[in-house]
Design a protein around this motif. Structure first.
Motif, short mmCIF file in Angstrom:
data_model
loop_
_atom_site.label_atom_id
_atom_site.label_comp_id
_atom_site.label_asym_id
_atom_site.label_seq_id
_atom_site.Cartn_x
_atom_site.Cartn_y
_atom_site.Cartn_z
N ASP A 1 -4.21 9.36 -0.34
CA ASP A 1 -4.54 7.96 -0.09
C ASP A 1 -5.73 7.52 -0.94
O ASP A 1 -5.73 6.44 -1.52
CB ASP A 1 -4.85 7.73 1.39
CG ASP A 1 -3.63 7.92 2.28
OD1 ASP A 1 -2.50 7.87 1.76
OD2 ASP A 1 -3.81 8.13 3.49
N ARG A 2 -6.72 8.37 -1.04
CA ARG A 2 -7.91 8.06 -1.83
C ARG A 2 -7.55 7.90 -3.31
O ARG A 2 -8.04 6.97 -3.97
CB ARG A 2 -8.96 9.14 -1.64
CG ARG A 2 -10.27 8.80 -2.28
CD ARG A 2 -11.32 9.78 -1.86
NE ARG A 2 -12.59 9.41 -2.46
CZ ARG A 2 -13.70 10.07 -2.29
NH1 ARG A 2 -13.71 11.14 -1.53
NH2 ARG A 2 -14.80 9.68 -2.86
N GLU B 1 0.83 -1.21 0.00
CA GLU B 1 0.00 0.00 0.00
C GLU B 1 0.86 1.26 0.00
O GLU B 1 0.56 2.22 -0.70
CB GLU B 1 -0.95 0.00 1.20
CG GLU B 1 -2.06 -1.01 1.07
CD GLU B 1 -2.88 -1.17 2.33
OE1 GLU B 1 -4.11 -1.36 2.21
OE2 GLU B 1 -2.31 -1.11 3.44
N SER C 1 -8.28 2.66 1.23
CA SER C 1 -9.42 3.07 2.05
C SER C 1 -9.11 2.82 3.52
O SER C 1 -8.32 1.94 3.86
CB SER C 1 -10.68 2.30 1.65
OG SER C 1 -10.49 0.92 1.86
N GLY C 2 -9.71 3.63 4.37
CA GLY C 2 -9.53 3.47 5.81
C GLY C 2 -8.24 4.05 6.34
O GLY C 2 -7.88 3.83 7.50
N GLY D 1 -6.24 4.64 -4.08
CA GLY D 1 -7.15 3.52 -3.86
C GLY D 1 -7.02 2.87 -2.50
O GLY D 1 -7.40 1.72 -2.32
#
Length: 146
Positions: free
Chosen positions: A127-128, A11, A133-134, A131
């Motif tokens: 971050d969005r 990530e 999430s959270g 892709g």
């Protein structure tokens, strides 16, 4: 209260790849890695001045001494800067024309410093866009704590 998500290496790589195509790619990379590798809060990163990060010989400091005014809870503390982060910050410094001690180390698109709130939103949108999430702006603190 729920804790922030902990990023995986994949990530983090995805977020770094996402910002690599942006106008301020080097700054964006340095911002993200500062949060991950130093454990500083977003408000602390936003409050950094050139004199906090850069030595007189224009090298990057080994540690950043944050004043009470720069920290949550108003307690001074020291953030240690690993060599790999020093290299990223040095690379970001090469993109800066003005290096006066009182200037923000990280600048926004209009060459002003970020506020804690605007930098928090910046992290959200980065971050969005990648892709993820959270995620939260506290992600770097969570990684160091785990």
């Amino acid at each position: 209260m729920a804790q922030a998500k902990t990023f995986t290496t994949a990530e983090l790589d995805r977020v770094l790849r996402s910002v690599s195509t942006k106008k301020y790619a080097q700054r964006d990379r340095a911002l993200i890695l500062t949060g991950f590798w130093s454990g500083m809060r977003v408000g602390e990163i936003a409050a950094l001045k050139m004199s906090d990060v850069v030595n007189e010989d224009v090298s990057i400091k080994n540690e950043i001494r944050l004043s009470g005014a720069q920290t949550k809870g108003r307690h001074p503390r020291t953030a240690f800067i690993p060599a790999k982060l020093q290299a990223e910050l040095q690379s970001n410094l090469t993109t800066r024309f003005a290096r006066l001690p009182r200037l923000p180390f990280f600048h926004s698109a209009n060459r002003l410093g970020f506020s804690a709130n605007s930098l928090c939103q910046w992290f959200f949108w980065v971050d969005r866009a990648a892709g993820i999430s959270g995620a939260s702006s506290h992600i770097g603190m969570r990684i160091l704590a785990s």
